[in-house]
Design a protein around this motif. Structure first.
Motif, PDB file in Angstrom:
ATOM      1  N   TRP A 350       1.149  -1.457  -0.334  1.00 21.33           N
ATOM      2  CA  TRP A 350      -0.287  -0.429   0.373  1.00 21.33           C
ATOM      3  C   TRP A 350       0.579   1.060  -0.547  1.00 21.33           C
ATOM      4  CZ3 TRP A 350      -5.095   0.031  -1.237  1.00 21.33           C
ATOM      5  CH2 TRP A 350      -5.134  -1.046  -0.951  1.00 21.33           C
ATOM      6  N   VAL A 351       1.579   1.407   0.454  1.00 20.48           N
ATOM      7  CA  VAL A 351       3.005   2.328   0.559  1.00 20.48           C
ATOM      8  C   VAL A 351       3.573   3.016  -1.038  1.00 20.48           C
ATOM      9  CG1 VAL A 351       5.109   3.144   2.073  1.00 20.48           C
ATOM     10  CG2 VAL A 351       3.306   1.784   3.044  1.00 20.48           C
ATOM     11  N   ALA A 352       4.131   1.297  -1.492  1.00 19.67           N
ATOM     12  CA  ALA A 352       3.908   1.723  -2.706  1.00 19.67           C
ATOM     13  C   ALA A 352       2.767   1.816  -3.717  1.00 19.67           C
ATOM     14  CB  ALA A 352       4.864  -0.115  -2.955  1.00 19.67           C
ATOM     15  N   LEU A 353       1.831   2.102  -3.117  1.00 20.03           N
ATOM     16  CA  LEU A 353       0.737   2.504  -4.631  1.00 20.03           C
ATOM     17  C   LEU A 353       1.052   3.818  -4.354  1.00 20.03           C
ATOM     18  CD1 LEU A 353      -1.617   1.941  -5.781  1.00 20.03           C
ATOM     19  CD2 LEU A 353      -2.980   1.480  -3.960  1.00 20.03           C
ATOM     20  N   LEU A 590      -8.475  -0.307   3.732  1.00 21.15           N
ATOM     21  CA  LEU A 590      -7.386  -0.139   4.198  1.00 21.15           C
ATOM     22  C   LEU A 590      -6.828  -0.660   5.347  1.00 21.15           C
ATOM     23  CD1 LEU A 590      -6.411   3.198   3.206  1.00 21.15           C
ATOM     24  CD2 LEU A 590      -5.211   1.505   1.891  1.00 21.15           C
ATOM     25  N   PRO A 591      -5.561  -1.568   5.463  1.00 25.31           N
ATOM     26  CA  PRO A 591      -4.947  -2.338   6.644  1.00 25.31           C
ATOM     27  C   PRO A 591      -4.653  -0.804   7.613  1.00 25.31           C
ATOM     28  CG  PRO A 591      -3.373  -2.734   4.788  1.00 25.31           C
ATOM     29  CD  PRO A 591      -4.395  -2.045   4.357  1.00 25.31           C
ATOM     30  N   ASP A 592      -4.139  -1.932   8.569  1.00 30.11           N
ATOM     31  CA  ASP A 592      -4.245  -0.990   9.984  1.00 30.11           C
ATOM     32  C   ASP A 592      -2.935  -0.346  10.037  1.00 30.11           C
ATOM     33  OD1 ASP A 592      -6.723  -2.486  11.218  1.00 30.11           O
ATOM     34  OD2 ASP A 592      -5.062  -3.501  12.264  1.00 30.11           O
ATOM     35  N   HIS A 593      -2.968   1.159  10.717  1.00 30.59           N
ATOM     36  CA  HIS A 593      -1.576   2.274  10.477  1.00 30.59           C
ATOM     37  C   HIS A 593      -0.686   2.135   9.359  1.00 30.59           C
ATOM     38  CE1 HIS A 593      -2.958   0.432  14.401  1.00 30.59           C
ATOM     39  NE2 HIS A 593      -2.583   1.536  14.870  1.00 30.59           N
ATOM     40  N   VAL A 594      -1.189   1.965   8.269  1.00 33.76           N
ATOM     41  CA  VAL A 594      -1.080   2.149   7.443  1.00 33.76           C
ATOM     42  C   VAL A 594      -0.558   3.231   6.285  1.00 33.76           C
ATOM     43  CG1 VAL A 594      -2.645   1.191   5.468  1.00 33.76           C
ATOM     44  CG2 VAL A 594      -0.242   0.316   4.882  1.00 33.76           C
ATOM     45  N   SER A 632      14.373   8.190  -7.795  1.00 32.44           N
ATOM     46  CA  SER A 632      13.301   8.204  -8.728  1.00 32.44           C
ATOM     47  C   SER A 632      11.929   7.372  -8.001  1.00 32.44           C
ATOM     48  CB  SER A 632      13.415   6.927 -10.103  1.00 32.44           C
ATOM     49  OG  SER A 632      12.645   6.753 -10.426  1.00 32.44           O
ATOM     50  N   GLY A 633      10.765   7.903  -7.774  1.00 35.21           N
ATOM     51  CA  GLY A 633       9.872   6.844  -6.978  1.00 35.21           C
ATOM     52  C   GLY A 633       9.838   5.663  -7.493  1.00 35.21           C
ATOM     53  N   ILE A 634       9.372   6.084  -8.513  1.00 38.39           N
ATOM     54  CA  ILE A 634       9.176   4.464  -9.220  1.00 38.39           C
ATOM     55  C   ILE A 634       9.208   3.548  -9.198  1.00 38.39           C
ATOM     56  CG2 ILE A 634       8.450   3.090 -11.122  1.00 38.39           C
ATOM     57  CD1 ILE A 634       6.612   5.076 -10.713  1.00 38.39           C
ATOM     58  N   ALA A 635      11.047   3.717  -8.734  1.00 33.95           N
ATOM     59  CA  ALA A 635      12.145   3.082  -8.804  1.00 33.95           C
ATOM     60  C   ALA A 635      12.457   2.511  -6.966  1.00 33.95           C
ATOM     61  CB  ALA A 635      13.736   2.913  -9.263  1.00 33.95           C
ATOM     62  N   PHE A 636      11.946   3.467  -6.959  1.00 32.34           N
ATOM     63  CA  PHE A 636      12.059   2.929  -5.421  1.00 32.34           C
ATOM     64  C   PHE A 636      10.740   2.545  -4.909  1.00 32.34           C
ATOM     65  CE2 PHE A 636      10.534   5.018  -0.589  1.00 32.34           C
ATOM     66  CZ  PHE A 636      12.247   4.558   0.373  1.00 32.34           C
ATOM     67  N   ALA A 637      10.095   2.424  -5.136  1.00 34.59           N
ATOM     68  CA  ALA A 637       8.092   1.722  -5.262  1.00 34.59           C
ATOM     69  C   ALA A 637       8.685   0.192  -5.655  1.00 34.59           C
ATOM     70  CB  ALA A 637       6.844   2.404  -5.764  1.00 34.59           C
ATOM     71  N   ILE A 638       9.242  -0.090  -6.475  1.00 39.71           N
ATOM     72  CA  ILE A 638       9.830  -1.181  -7.062  1.00 39.71           C
ATOM     73  C   ILE A 638      10.116  -2.278  -6.327  1.00 39.71           C
ATOM     74  CG2 ILE A 638      10.523  -3.028  -8.857  1.00 39.71           C
ATOM     75  CD1 ILE A 638       9.723  -0.758 -10.364  1.00 39.71           C
ATOM     76  N   GLY A 639      11.386  -1.784  -5.367  1.00 40.79           N
ATOM     77  CA  GLY A 639      11.706  -2.425  -4.330  1.00 40.79           C
ATOM     78  C   GLY A 639      11.402  -2.450  -3.494  1.00 40.79           C
ATOM     79  N   PHE A 640       9.906  -2.248  -2.757  1.00 39.29           N
ATOM     80  CA  PHE A 640       8.610  -2.969  -1.927  1.00 39.29           C
ATOM     81  C   PHE A 640       8.154  -3.735  -2.703  1.00 39.29           C
ATOM     82  CE2 PHE A 640       7.851   1.198   0.976  1.00 39.29           C
ATOM     83  CZ  PHE A 640       8.669   1.643   0.909  1.00 39.29           C
TER      84      PHE A 640
END
Length: 720
Positions: A350-353, A590-594, A632-640
């Motif tokens: 969800w954070v990656a999204l 949404l999951p708790d505390h996300v 890069s935000g997209i690359a950072f999210a792919i790491g998630f």
């Protein structure tokens, strides 16, 4: 979703900075009279495209990474024609021309990118992951016939969409399209013809050049000297040593793939468990921390480049070393770490999204504003044009001496009509493919899916947003299709609320048209620089798209019949993104505390994206340097989204790209490294077909030694 597909052009052959006068002179070259639409080019292009298609299905289901692989297509096609004379000399009665290579790689790209355009690595698995208790309906699993109908519904609209855009963005405005230009330069190098010139500065019209200072002249001479040195290095790379390196890298990656199939622990080495021995647990089994020595992912890292892989690994560390343990120990994600429903993997998704939505939407704003400014400026110029509404003034004549937009009556097209795609074909094709898409989607999903009018709205949205995506791709080599898909999902949460299926399908339809138009525009840029027939490229795109409908469907059904998807081997992270956003928009759970973490990370990367978008307006060198270090935000999210092992292997490749670029003296990844990386990627992609066949035939690992250490990691699921 295509989070890193546009990165396929990064780290590759970067277009040389050539004087605009030189680039204009390219337009005066004589149009080739030979027939570039040959049977052999189409057949080999389809063969290469099938390989790329299966490779993209493999990597797409595994990590969400899908590439158009235009460079690899041209390289592999040329290599095939080097060896054909030894087997079928009758096929080489005439030389294999650069224009034929353009048609070959155009056909191959259209065939190879269908898994993404049709959502076979995203929305189709997402529909299969639905649950009755969460989504109010059971999973939708399409059989082969219905999946073919779905692929036909989205296969051609983007092809017809690309053709009318060519004249505006390639012929008139001369946008760079870095990957398309790089492919043209590679083809010219392979065929030993002068490289096509292309300025990195887009041109919106003709203008008279002002006198240049001595400093500008010295800088230009330095750039030309660097370009000559790089061309010399590239020529050496494509000699005998380059082809040998391609063969050896392909063989090494393929051998590693087969060995990891026979001994799964090789693909899941629990090297990080040494840090968990005092705690009596396993980082591999419990937290998905293991290492995958995959040469294909090393190759991907070389192609992506060092900055992107660093951003990806920064995201991996934050997601899997900080947020994953935090959510698990605080009880926010009580399930197994690898679960996408109630585990840490699903929680950090969800954070990656949030990161991906924030960066995608913000990155679309500058190009949208640019479109509006161009439209307003054009409207004002038309209103104020001398002889239309008012007479010319001295100020007008002075201004026009230095900058004069191309008048509408002046046609910059140098191709004869018989080599162009007729406008009637385009409009009938758009209408016919649109109607075909609406009807087929209705037949596949029925009344409980998406309404016909809603599918039509999705296609219209794709047409509008593709203008933005194509322009962004032409200027930056990044096609924001992820943002386009998310925008469509947000819109359909209002148009057809409470329907997860409709939300996913609408996003997929909009993304498919924009993604396909962008990828095919890169091919048209390559053809434009090498004087290939646009009509022949259009034929190649249509043939490749049609063939891939059946190839992609067969490949996807083959994988899903052999492997559990999602499962240990194929996590399908893209599907989780599509389905979770659709659930959020329709159910609001949404999951708790996300939520605080989504807001914080989304806000940070929205600001980072805005800073990078308006970087050119910064006056301070210090601020400019600081902005350049933002991830890069997209690359950072792919790491998630991906397990740590894939990001670590890519980091190795990124570092290799950095070191080789530094050693080359040009600051760019040398062609030799790209050739080796292509062999690595293709080796595992091709041999994965062999391991898939062996698995379907009932063969398995020779030994599961090591997979039970501390409960096992990735290979524990493989050997279960």
């Amino acid at each position: 979703m295509n989070p890193v597909s546009p990165l396929s052009g990064r780290g590759m052959i970067t277009p040389n900075r050539i004087d605009e006068d030189d680039s204009e002179s390219m337009m005066d070259l004589e149009v080739p009279q030979g027939n570039d639409m040959t049977f052999r080019a189409i057949v080999v292009g389809l063969g290469v495209g099938v390989i790329l298609c299966m490779t993209n299905i493999y990597f797409g289901l595994q990590t969400g990474w899908v590439s158009m692989m235009s460079l690899q297509s041209a390289l592999l096609g040329f290599a095939i024609f080097r060896f054909i004379p030894r087997i079928l000399p009758t096929l080489m009665m005439t030389p294999f021309t650069p224009q034929e290579n353009v048609i070959l790689q155009t056909t191959a790209v259209a065939t190879g990118t269908m898994p993404l355009a049709a959502g076979l690595v995203g929305i189709i698995p997402a529909l299969e992951m639905m649950k009755m208790d969460v989504d109010g309906r059971p999973p939708i699993v399409l059989d082969y016939g219905h999946l073919v109908m779905w692929c036909l519904a989205v296969a051609f609209f983007g092809v017809f969409l690309a053709s009318p855009l060519r004249r505006q963005v390639i012929v008139k405005e001369k946008l760079v399209f870095p990957s398309g230009t790089a492919t043209a330069q590679l083809i010219a190098l392979l065929h030993k013809i002068p490289p096509p010139s292309q300025s990195l500065k887009p041109s919106g019209g003709t203008y008279k050049r002002l006198p240049r200072s001595s400093a500008e002249t010295d800088e230009e001479s330095s750039r030309e000297s660097d370009a000559r040195a790089k061309n010399h290095q590239d020529e050496q790379a494509m000699g005998g040593s380059g082809w040998r390196a391609l063969g050896w890298s392909f063989a090494a990656s393929g051998a590693m793939t087969v060995l990891s199939f026979l001994f799964p622990v090789l693909f899941s080495i629990p090297i990080f468990d040494i840090f968990s021995i005092p705690f009596g647990t396993s980082l591999a089994a419990g937290w998905l921390w293991y290492f995958t020595p995959s040469l294909s992912y090393v190759g991907q890292g070389i192609i992506m480049g060092f900055p992107v892989t660093v951003s990806m690994n920064a995201g991996m560390l934050v997601g899997w070393a900080v947020l994953s343990p935090l959510s698990k120990h605080l009880g926010w994600a009580p399930g197994p770490v690898g679960s996408t429903t109630n585990g840490a993997r699903g929680w950090i998704l969800w954070v990656a999204l949030a990161i991906m939505i924030a960066e995608s939407i913000i990155s679309l704003l500058p190009i949208t504003l640019d479109h509006l400014n161009r439209w307003i400026s054009h409207y004002r110029q038309r209103s104020a044009r001398p002889g239309v509404f008012r007479p010319a003034s001295p100020e007008d004549r002075t201004r026009d001496d230095y900058f004069d937009p191309v008048p509408e009556e002046d046609d910059p097209e140098h191709e004869p009509p018989e080599r162009l795609v007729p406008g009637s074909w385009v409009w009938w094709g758009l209408g016919g493919s649109g109607i075909l898409g609406v009807v087929l989607v209705w037949m596949v999903f029925g009344a409980d899916g998406i309404h016909p009018w809603a599918t039509a709205v999705g296609l219209i949205l794709a047409s509008i947003l593709s203008l933005i995506g194509v322009r962004a791709l032409g200027e930056t080599d990044l096609n924001p299709v992820s943002g386009i898909g998310k925008i469509s999902q947000l819109l359909f949460a209002v148009l057809q609320p409470g329907n997860v299926v409709a939300n996913v399908i609408a996003g997929g339809v909009a993304e498919a048209g924009a993604q396909q138009a962008g990828d095919l525009m890169q091919d048209l840029k390559t053809g434009h620089l090498l004087k290939a027939s646009p009509r022949s490229q259009f034929y190649g795109q249509m043939i490749g798209s049609l063939a891939s409908v059946f190839v992609s469907t067969a490949g996807y059904k083959f994988y899903t019949s052999v492997y559990t998807i999602p499962g240990p081997q194929f996590a399908v992270p893209s599907a989780g993104i599509w389905l979770n956003l659709a659930r959020l928009l329709n159910n609001g759970h949404l999951p708790d505390h996300v939520v605080p973490f989504m807001i914080a990370f989304g806000a940070f990367f929205a600001l980072a994206s805005a800073a990078k978008s308006f970087r050119s307006s910064l006056q301070s060198p210090q601020l400019d340097r600081m902005v350049s270090y933002l991830p890069s935000g997209i690359a950072f999210a792919i790491g998630f989204l991906n397990a740590p092992s894939f990001s670590l292997a890519r980091l190795i490749g990124g570092y290799i790209a950095y070191r080789t670029a530094k050693a080359s003296g040009t600051g760019e990844t040398p062609l030799f490294a790209i050739v080796v990386a292509s062999g690595f990627v293709l080796g595992e992609g091709v041999l994965s077909i062999a391991t898939l066949t062996l698995t379907s035939a009932g063969f398995g690992a020779l030994s599961c030694f090591g997979c039970a250490i501390h409960g096992g990691g990735y290979c524990a699921g493989t050997c279960a």
